[in-house]
Design an enzyme around this catalytic site. Sequence first.
Site, mmCIF file in Angstrom:
data_model
loop_
_atom_site.group_PDB
_atom_site.id
_atom_site.type_symbol
_atom_site.label_atom_id
_atom_site.label_comp_id
_atom_site.label_asym_id
_atom_site.label_seq_id
_atom_site.Cartn_x
_atom_site.Cartn_y
_atom_site.Cartn_z
ATOM 1 N N ASP A 4 0.884 -1.162 0.000
ATOM 2 C CA ASP A 4 0.000 0.000 0.000
ATOM 3 C C ASP A 4 0.922 1.212 0.000
ATOM 4 O O ASP A 4 1.630 1.453 0.978
ATOM 5 C CB ASP A 4 -0.868 -0.047 1.262
ATOM 6 C CG ASP A 4 -1.721 1.197 1.436
ATOM 7 O OD1 ASP A 4 -1.536 2.173 0.689
ATOM 8 O OD2 ASP A 4 -2.568 1.193 2.349
ATOM 9 N N TYR A 23 1.479 0.312 15.160
ATOM 10 C CA TYR A 23 0.425 0.169 14.161
ATOM 11 C C TYR A 23 0.899 0.667 12.805
ATOM 12 O O TYR A 23 1.353 1.789 12.675
ATOM 13 C CB TYR A 23 -0.846 0.957 14.533
ATOM 14 C CG TYR A 23 -1.837 0.883 13.394
ATOM 15 C CD1 TYR A 23 -2.574 -0.270 13.197
ATOM 16 C CD2 TYR A 23 -1.965 1.919 12.473
ATOM 17 C CE1 TYR A 23 -3.438 -0.395 12.125
ATOM 18 C CE2 TYR A 23 -2.828 1.809 11.396
ATOM 19 C CZ TYR A 23 -3.553 0.650 11.225
ATOM 20 O OH TYR A 23 -4.394 0.530 10.162
ATOM 21 N N LYS A 64 -3.139 -3.213 8.537
ATOM 22 C CA LYS A 64 -3.204 -4.678 8.453
ATOM 23 C C LYS A 64 -2.355 -5.151 7.284
ATOM 24 O O LYS A 64 -2.029 -4.387 6.385
ATOM 25 C CB LYS A 64 -4.652 -5.113 8.240
ATOM 26 C CG LYS A 64 -5.415 -5.244 9.543
ATOM 27 C CD LYS A 64 -5.131 -6.564 10.248
ATOM 28 C CE LYS A 64 -5.937 -6.672 11.512
ATOM 29 N NZ LYS A 64 -5.206 -7.224 12.646
HETATM 30 C C1 F6R Z 1 -7.709 -0.600 7.699
HETATM 31 C C2 F6R Z 1 -7.417 0.732 7.186
HETATM 32 C C3 F6R Z 1 -8.362 1.824 7.472
HETATM 33 C C4 F6R Z 1 -7.714 2.858 8.425
HETATM 34 C C5 F6R Z 1 -8.698 3.977 8.796
HETATM 35 C C6 F6R Z 1 -8.068 5.038 9.673
HETATM 36 O O1 F6R Z 1 -6.687 -1.511 7.375
HETATM 37 O O2 F6R Z 1 -6.420 0.956 6.556
HETATM 38 O O3 F6R Z 1 -9.571 1.357 7.983
HETATM 39 O O4 F6R Z 1 -7.258 2.210 9.579
HETATM 40 O O5 F6R Z 1 -9.175 4.599 7.629
HETATM 41 O O6 F6R Z 1 -6.905 5.487 9.065
HETATM 42 P P1 F6R Z 1 -5.985 6.640 9.673
HETATM 43 O O7 F6R Z 1 -5.562 6.177 11.050
HETATM 44 O O8 F6R Z 1 -4.856 6.702 8.687
HETATM 45 O O9 F6R Z 1 -6.816 7.881 9.718
HETATM 46 MG MG MG Z 2 -3.919 2.229 3.184
HETATM 47 MG MG MG Z 3 -4.818 -2.305 2.165
#
Ligand code: F6R
Ligand code: MG
Ligand code: MG
Length: 369
Positions: A13, A231, A234
């Site tokens: 990603d 973190y 995933k």
């Molecule tokens: C799950 C994922 C999304 C982010 C969510 C919050 O793998 O990538 O659900 O965890 O959009 O993202 P942030 O913390 O970057 O605002």
């Molecule tokens: Mg992403």
């Molecule tokens: Mg992804």
Amino acid sequence: MGNKVTISVIKADVGGLVGHTIVHPRLIERAQEELAKTDLLEDFHVTAVGDDLNLILTHRHGTDSTEIHKLAWNVFEAATEEAKALKLYGAGQDLLSDAFSGNIKGMGPGVAEMEIEERSSEPIIIFMADKTEPGAWNLPLYRMFADPFNTAGLVIDPNMHDGFVFEVHDLKEDKRVHFSCPKDLYDMLVFIGAPSRFVVHSVYRKDEAGSAASIAAQASTQRLSLIAGRYVGKDDPVMIVRCQSGLPAVGEAVEPFSYPHLVAGWMRGSHTGPLMPVGVADATPTRFDGPPRVMALGFQLAEGKLVGPQDMFADVSFEPAREEANRIAGYMRRMGPFEPHRLPLDEMEYTTLSTVMDRMRDRWSPIED
Ligand code: F6R
Ligand code: MG
Ligand code: MG
């Protein structure tokens, strides 16, 4: 004298449009442009599931090739450049290091690779998922290679009747074990039923176990949070499955996904939800950043060339699975922050637990009878 070919599926990603939804087409184009410049490959196919850019590469350099891993790293860096220019979300997020250091494993991207002896006809399926983790393959791999209710060949094909060997990894203790199925089936299920820790890494035919002829399936098992210690999202997994002629038929390999089983991931990597099988056009996790998606591209290998792809889950026969996944997604969402929709505390990718615990420290008192 053989006809060895290596299939490397490497994904990262490196930026999302919008948020964590999809990969911008410019990143896919840039990856194609970069891969077209090299003479290291026999062939390549670039695709995306959700916010993950997937490079499907065939070559003659074997698994864990520094040259191939460096090539993939450079492609992800080039795509990151595009992502930064477009100010995409999380640009470069899976490239955990500033510089490539020999093997892309452990540096952020997910990798599934196998070196095989190309058969007279070599059907393979590349499975790619978003908003979930490597353990999401445990149940489908069990169904494909060990469950006669899924795979008729285990019962009625003499070439499959002896069963398969599963290599399972313990991601916490960094150990591996082999289970010979059906003999070790019940023992294996004790472990792979806990997919956040124990993951199926590969499956082998029994006849020539350990040889290039015997590898049947190979999954990515990287866990970014264990690598980075914090973190980092995933570890949306990929997997390669060889099919037919003593291996699961193509239809037996995709059949497990007609049941949208529950996997960990979804919003903030911290929720349980159904894994929805989709064609390329629908690999766009949107509702609550999901629900988690799985895509399957089928190819015939021809002297290392990728003939295809066939977009396996675009078929109408997977529509009921999508409907069921949407219905389950709605049902699970109604539990909001309660388990088991929200993952147990120790499995959540985000947690406020320690901050809240600290703040509350003085307000707790012993319970007296
Ligand atoms: C799950 C994922 C999304 C982010 C969510 C919050 O793998 O990538 O659900 O965890 O959009 O993202 P942030 O913390 O970057 O605002
Ligand atoms: Mg992403
Ligand atoms: Mg992804």
